[in-house]
Design a protein around this motif. Structure first.
Motif, PDB file in Angstrom:
ATOM      1  N   MET A 156       0.741  -1.299   0.012  1.00 54.34           N
ATOM      2  CA  MET A 156       0.025  -0.019   0.020  1.00 54.34           C
ATOM      3  C   MET A 156       0.855   1.513  -0.015  1.00 54.34           C
ATOM      4  N   ILE A 157       0.386   2.242  -0.959  1.00 52.74           N
ATOM      5  CA  ILE A 157       1.220   3.772  -1.215  1.00 52.74           C
ATOM      6  C   ILE A 157       0.292   4.477  -0.551  1.00 52.74           C
ATOM      7  N   PHE A 158       0.759   5.434   0.330  1.00 53.45           N
ATOM      8  CA  PHE A 158      -0.254   6.369   0.585  1.00 53.45           C
ATOM      9  C   PHE A 158       0.478   7.692   0.469  1.00 53.45           C
ATOM     10  N   GLU A 170      -5.012  10.061   8.767  1.00 50.54           N
ATOM     11  CA  GLU A 170      -4.591   9.558   7.312  1.00 50.54           C
ATOM     12  C   GLU A 170      -3.731   8.294   7.910  1.00 50.54           C
ATOM     13  N   LEU A 171      -2.800   8.655   8.965  1.00 54.51           N
ATOM     14  CA  LEU A 171      -1.771   7.462   9.246  1.00 54.51           C
ATOM     15  C   LEU A 171      -2.744   6.426   9.969  1.00 54.51           C
ATOM     16  N   ILE A 172      -3.513   6.855  11.006  1.00 55.96           N
ATOM     17  CA  ILE A 172      -4.390   5.791  11.770  1.00 55.96           C
ATOM     18  C   ILE A 172      -5.090   5.053  10.548  1.00 55.96           C
ATOM     19  N   ASP A 173      -5.612   5.592   9.807  1.00 57.20           N
ATOM     20  CA  ASP A 173      -6.257   4.714   8.756  1.00 57.20           C
ATOM     21  C   ASP A 173      -5.442   3.827   7.913  1.00 57.20           C
ATOM     22  N   ALA A 174      -4.325   4.384   7.802  1.00 58.42           N
ATOM     23  CA  ALA A 174      -3.360   3.505   6.892  1.00 58.42           C
ATOM     24  C   ALA A 174      -3.099   2.108   7.442  1.00 58.42           C
ATOM     25  N   ALA A 175      -2.557   2.491   9.140  1.00 60.62           N
ATOM     26  CA  ALA A 175      -2.211   1.707   9.937  1.00 60.62           C
ATOM     27  C   ALA A 175      -3.357   0.398   9.744  1.00 60.62           C
ATOM     28  N   LEU A 180       4.083   6.713  14.520  1.00 65.55           N
ATOM     29  CA  LEU A 180       3.621   5.441  13.672  1.00 65.55           C
ATOM     30  C   LEU A 180       3.561   4.160  14.488  1.00 65.55           C
ATOM     31  N   CYS A 181       4.492   4.043  15.503  1.00 66.14           N
ATOM     32  CA  CYS A 181       4.883   2.835  16.383  1.00 66.14           C
ATOM     33  C   CYS A 181       3.571   3.021  17.651  1.00 66.14           C
ATOM     34  N   ALA A 182       3.310   4.277  17.932  1.00 66.18           N
ATOM     35  CA  ALA A 182       2.453   4.491  18.749  1.00 66.18           C
ATOM     36  C   ALA A 182       0.922   4.159  18.288  1.00 66.18           C
ATOM     37  N   ILE A 183       0.756   4.637  16.945  1.00 61.19           N
ATOM     38  CA  ILE A 183      -0.550   4.252  16.328  1.00 61.19           C
ATOM     39  C   ILE A 183      -0.766   2.540  16.096  1.00 61.19           C
ATOM     40  N   TYR A 184       0.479   1.739  15.841  1.00 63.19           N
ATOM     41  CA  TYR A 184       0.080   0.567  15.765  1.00 63.19           C
ATOM     42  C   TYR A 184       0.064  -0.116  17.213  1.00 63.19           C
ATOM     43  N   TYR A 185       0.777   0.494  18.226  1.00 65.49           N
ATOM     44  CA  TYR A 185       0.595  -0.266  19.574  1.00 65.49           C
ATOM     45  C   TYR A 185      -0.990   0.038  20.010  1.00 65.49           C
ATOM     46  N   GLU A 186      -1.615   1.395  19.703  1.00 65.22           N
ATOM     47  CA  GLU A 186      -2.914   1.555  20.347  1.00 65.22           C
ATOM     48  C   GLU A 186      -3.658   0.590  19.472  1.00 65.22           C
ATOM     49  N   LEU A 187      -3.639   0.181  18.112  1.00 70.50           N
ATOM     50  CA  LEU A 187      -4.576  -0.679  17.467  1.00 70.50           C
ATOM     51  C   LEU A 187      -4.333  -2.021  17.887  1.00 70.50           C
ATOM     52  N   ASP A 209       8.659  20.103  13.612  1.00 70.24           N
ATOM     53  CA  ASP A 209       7.351  19.542  13.309  1.00 70.24           C
ATOM     54  C   ASP A 209       7.847  18.398  11.870  1.00 70.24           C
ATOM     55  N   VAL A 210       7.661  17.130  12.287  1.00 69.02           N
ATOM     56  CA  VAL A 210       7.978  16.246  11.386  1.00 69.02           C
ATOM     57  C   VAL A 210       6.730  16.095  10.378  1.00 69.02           C
ATOM     58  N   GLU A 211       7.239  16.195   8.955  1.00 74.48           N
ATOM     59  CA  GLU A 211       6.047  16.024   8.028  1.00 74.48           C
ATOM     60  C   GLU A 211       6.214  14.554   7.162  1.00 74.48           C
ATOM     61  N   ILE A 212       5.273  13.802   7.349  1.00 70.53           N
ATOM     62  CA  ILE A 212       5.247  12.583   6.671  1.00 70.53           C
ATOM     63  C   ILE A 212       4.644  12.912   5.270  1.00 70.53           C
ATOM     64  N   GLN A 213       5.591  12.816   4.047  1.00 69.52           N
ATOM     65  CA  GLN A 213       4.935  13.019   2.841  1.00 69.52           C
ATOM     66  C   GLN A 213       4.729  11.701   2.155  1.00 69.52           C
ATOM     67  N   GLY A 214       4.940  10.647   2.573  1.00 71.81           N
ATOM     68  CA  GLY A 214       4.553   9.508   1.855  1.00 71.81           C
ATOM     69  C   GLY A 214       4.736   8.185   3.058  1.00 71.81           C
ATOM     70  N   LEU A 215       3.956   7.323   2.715  1.00 71.37           N
ATOM     71  CA  LEU A 215       4.070   6.103   3.649  1.00 71.37           C
ATOM     72  C   LEU A 215       3.572   4.807   2.728  1.00 71.37           C
ATOM     73  N   TYR A 216       4.541   3.886   2.967  1.00 71.56           N
ATOM     74  CA  TYR A 216       4.728   2.721   2.117  1.00 71.56           C
ATOM     75  C   TYR A 216       4.682   1.518   2.942  1.00 71.56           C
TER      76      TYR A 216
END
Length: 416
Positions: A1-3, A13-18, A47-54, A223-230
């Motif tokens: 998946m590419i976001f 969007e990061l939570i939805d992708a995870a 992202l690790c925090a998102i996956y941990y929560e999920l 501020d970190v800006e995630i431009q793409g997620l793969y």
């Protein structure tokens, strides 16, 4: 998946992708492999925090940062990196010297072919024992794709083989990259080291349930800006991330730079082992006889551990040819090839002057490893990181300098 949306991805969007990446998976036990604190601009902590929560309410979850040879996180760094979502007590510290098992060997014949006959030394494929633990239904490897001095482009299977790897792979891959030459590697895919990683991934990880979660990031200040997620397992996903990082993280310059000032965030850079990103990420942009000034407020040591620090102090950043000669002559360097590679990476080979401005290392310390010394507090009066902006700056006295606020996120090179 590419976001990719053409703009930084939002938390939603990061939570939805995870969440989508976990669909249709039966998971009783998971292992998360985030980057460590030295990758604070990777977006990996978020992202690790998102996956941990999920995952945490439905299965057992372990968290082991991909430390490589770096120091384990402190309690304060854990809080900052994961935003309080993962407790310090939850973290497992990877030990690259002792907490590994051998999965196999990359044969010397393959290493020779990959390196264009520069080396034919076999490389043991060692990883943290938890990665081979069959009790895990899912292993989520999280990290940033960005130009890298050893692999060409960081992340994908590097997170496993180096971030969670053992001494043979760490030493072997770093020296292989140094033999081949940084200028032929940085910012590119399919380097000799990457070919070794690909061989090891194909032959020794195929039955391990790894999910790669890769970011391409930029930053605005803190501020970190995630431009793409793969997200996925297939190599073409990594190749897409490489292309995006090459677009976002490489700066091409029209002419060589005579004076460069690089700031090392004191929260992230505590050693020259890490801080020398300032040296090798700019070396292809520096003019012959130019000067690189490194503002290193938080740098207090050379190596990330005591043994490596001792070797760096002993041999210094004395240039590629001299280090290769020392490797032949010195058993302690032959046994610690990642240090030898680091000494090559951190040298300008006499092309330009490297000045470290520090307050936690002395003039004797800095000059002892082959750099010029400058007092930090005096230097920032002239080169104030609170005033300088990324790119060219004209100082009040008329001096023209090129400023880089964060060397970890990029690569600078001349168009020619």
């Amino acid at each position: 998946m590419i976001f990719q949306t053409g703009k930084p991805l939002s938390d939603a969007e990061l939570i939805d992708a995870a969440r989508r990446s976990l669909e249709n998976k039966t998971i009783k036990k998971a292992l998360l492999l985030p980057p460590d604190y030295t990758r604070m601009y990777s977006g990996g902590g978020r992202l690790c925090a998102i996956y941990y929560e999920l995952l945490k309410d439905g299965c057992e979850v372990d968290v082991m940062p991909a430390l490589g040879t770096h120091d384990p996180m402190t309690r304060e760094e854990c809080e900052a990196f994961f935003g309080g979502a993962i407790s310090f007590e939850k973290l497992i510290a990877h030990n690259w010297r002792s907490d590994v098992i051998k999965l196999g060997v990359v044969p010397g014949e393959f290493v020779s072919e990959a390196s264009e006959r520069l080396s034919d030394t076999p490389i043991d494929v060692e990883v943290n024992r938890r990665i081979a633990d069959k009790s895990y239904d899912l292993i989520v490897s999280i990290g940033q794709v960005v130009p890298h001095e050893v692999a060409g482009m960081a992340n994908y299977s590097k997170n496993i083989f180096v971030g969670c790897g053992g001494s043979s792979m760490i030493n072997g891959s770093h020296m292989l990259g140094a033999f081949y030459g940084m200028e032929k590697v940085m910012g590119r895919d399919f380097s000799p080291v990457r070919k070794v990683f690909d061989y090891a991934e194909e032959h020794f990880l195929k039955d391990i349930p790894i999910l790669y979660v890769m970011t391409v990031t930029t930053n605005r200040g803190d501020d970190v800006e995630i431009q793409g997620l793969y997200i996925g397992r297939e190599r073409p996903l990594f190749e897409s991330a490489v292309a995006e990082s090459q677009n976002k993280n490489i700066t091409f310059l029209d002419a060589p730079l005579e004076k460069v000032v690089v700031n090392l965030d004191e929260r992230e850079f505590k050693s020259t082992w890490l801080g020398n990103k300032a040296v090798y990420r700019t070396r292809m942009a520096m003019a012959e006889g130019g000067e690189l000034v490194v503002l290193a407020k938080g740098v207090k040591k050379f190596g990330e551990d005591a043994e490596n620090d001792k070797l760096i102090r002993k041999y210094g950043y004395t240039g590629r040819e001299n280090v290769l000669k020392l490797v032949k002559e010195s058993a302690d360097l032959r046994e610690n090839l990642s240090v030898a590679a680091h000494l090559i990476h951190g040298s300008s080979d006499g092309k330009f002057k490297v000045t470290y401005a520090t307050e936690l290392l002395t003039k004797k310390d800095i000059e002892g490893v082959g750099y010029e010394y400058s007092d930090y507090n005096e230097t920032v009066k002239k080169y104030d990181p609170d005033i300088l902006t990324d790119g060219y700056n004209i100082l009040p006295g008329g001096e023209r300098v090129y400023y880089i606020s964060n060397p970890a996120l990029g690569l600078w090179k001349c168009k020619n």
